[in-house]
Design an enzyme around this catalytic site. Sequence first.
Site, PDB file in Angstrom:
ATOM      1  CG  ASP A  65       3.617   1.494   9.188  1.00  0.00           C
ATOM      2  OD1 ASP A  65       3.234   2.371   9.984  1.00  0.00           O
ATOM      3  OD2 ASP A  65       3.854   1.725   7.984  1.00  0.00           O
ATOM      4  NE  ARG A  74       0.152  10.528   9.953  1.00  0.00           N
ATOM      5  CZ  ARG A  74      -0.191   9.435   9.243  1.00  0.00           C
ATOM      6  NH1 ARG A  74      -1.387   8.913   9.392  1.00  0.00           N
ATOM      7  NH2 ARG A  74       0.660   8.885   8.404  1.00  0.00           N
ATOM      8  CE  LYS A  79      -1.610   1.533   4.131  1.00  0.00           C
ATOM      9  NZ  LYS A  79      -1.235   2.935   4.389  1.00  0.00           N
ATOM     10  CG  ASN A  80       2.403   2.670   3.511  1.00  0.00           C
ATOM     11  OD1 ASN A  80       1.238   3.038   3.275  1.00  0.00           O
ATOM     12  ND2 ASN A  80       2.827   2.396   4.729  1.00  0.00           N
ATOM     13  NE  ARG A 114      -7.119   3.977   6.012  1.00  0.00           N
ATOM     14  CZ  ARG A 114      -6.465   4.955   6.584  1.00  0.00           C
ATOM     15  NH1 ARG A 114      -6.720   5.270   7.819  1.00  0.00           N
ATOM     16  NH2 ARG A 114      -5.555   5.623   5.919  1.00  0.00           N
ATOM     17  CB  CYS A 141      -3.694   5.890  11.157  1.00  0.00           C
ATOM     18  SG  CYS A 141      -4.082   4.404  10.233  1.00  0.00           S
TER      19      CYS A 141
END
Length: 419
Positions: free
Chosen positions: A306, A122, A22-23, A400, A117
Amino acid sequence: MNKIVVSGGRRLSGEITVGGSKNAALPILFGGIVTGESCVFSNLPRVSDVLKALEILKFLGARIRFLQSGDVRVDYSGVRAGCAPCSLTSAIRGSTYLLGAMLAQFGRAELGGAGGCDFGARPIDQHLMGFERMGARVSCLENSVLIEAPNGLHGARIPLAMPSVGATANLMIAASLAEGETVIENAAAEPHVAALAAFLCDAGARITGVGTDSVRVIGVQKLYGVQNSIIPDMIEAGTYLCAGVACGGPVRVRAVCPAHLTPLLDTFSKMGVKVQTGEDSVTVTALERYRCIDVVTGPFPAFPTDLQPQIAALFCLGNRAMGEGSVTELVFRSRFRYIEELRRMGAIVSIQDRCAHIQPSVLQARKLRSPDLRGGAALLLAALATNGQSEITNAATVGRGYEHLEAKLRALGAHITVF
Ligand code: EPU
């Protein structure tokens, strides 16, 4: 995905194939804007964050086609300067990558909001500082940020205050079309940052130093459409390996890059978990009890934030874990929201500033609420390893980042239903 129901306490064993990261997918999908052409992506994970990114690109004018082969073609030629609605962009953190991509391609970028999240504030000050150094004007409006560079961007030396994944990726995208040389100092070295650089280089960008703390980008005039295969998701792989440790194993994850998992595998070895590494696979076995240790998160190659909640969940499991352990979270200020839920299962955890001290205890199945993506994964691990039926609500947070979660865990022998 609304709710996950788990009948826990079963041994998990078997093999699963890990999907695309995903990232890595998010900066690559948005970064593709700077090609202005068609790109074809394979191994693109169908997780909700990625589907949301495709929706945003479609709104901006991209044409998306899901090919029979499973690949996805994104034709960026129709993308126009503009601002995607906040209702879309605020759903994912990755929408911040629109800033670098739209700015480089159109000289103007506007973003109403970026989600992701909730770990407390952030900020994106480092992204904005970098754009300003490259000659852009940044205006923080009431509900959005507007960045303009009507005469284009120029190369610059950009010393980041911290090795931010987002800032490094965003600035790399912007610098690839800037005039002259950009040097990003204190750059992030995560595998997904390297994957973005590889994608941009295939498209014609000139980027060196990736994987070190100093990334150099020499701007080019044009980039081209390319094919790209998204790298394996090291966090998905790591989470299933943690499931194997929590529930005995052996669990084998396939289609992974073992080198990306080194920080986790070193941690497992210190815990006394048996780890076997193949060319593109890793197997863990934890039939005996394992030791708790002290884990500290940090930028790659340190232990990934993570996977912090998942490793903490392993330390909580009194039927398997021995001794006492701790997790120290140095990347995000506030990433312990899941601990309150683990405590409701009977976990004994005390938090002092950035460190959670954990004493293993026998957990009870409970109704739980997932606070965020990886926190939810940690609750799921605890539920899988605990006798009785647990329920996890707010499970969309977990969807997600985990593709085919139910099918993959069932293949390992879990009794799990996703509603
Ligand atoms: N930071 C600033 N200013 C900035 C940028 C970052 O203060 O301008 C701070 C952040 O507040 C944080 C630290 O620097 O304390 C690191 O943030 P970073 O920019 O590296 O994180 P990110 O780009 O917001 C990505 C991933 C996260 C992952 C982090 C760290 C995506 C979409 N998100 O976030 O993934 O935790 O890097 O590796 O790639 C997840 O997948 O569950 C997830 C949260």
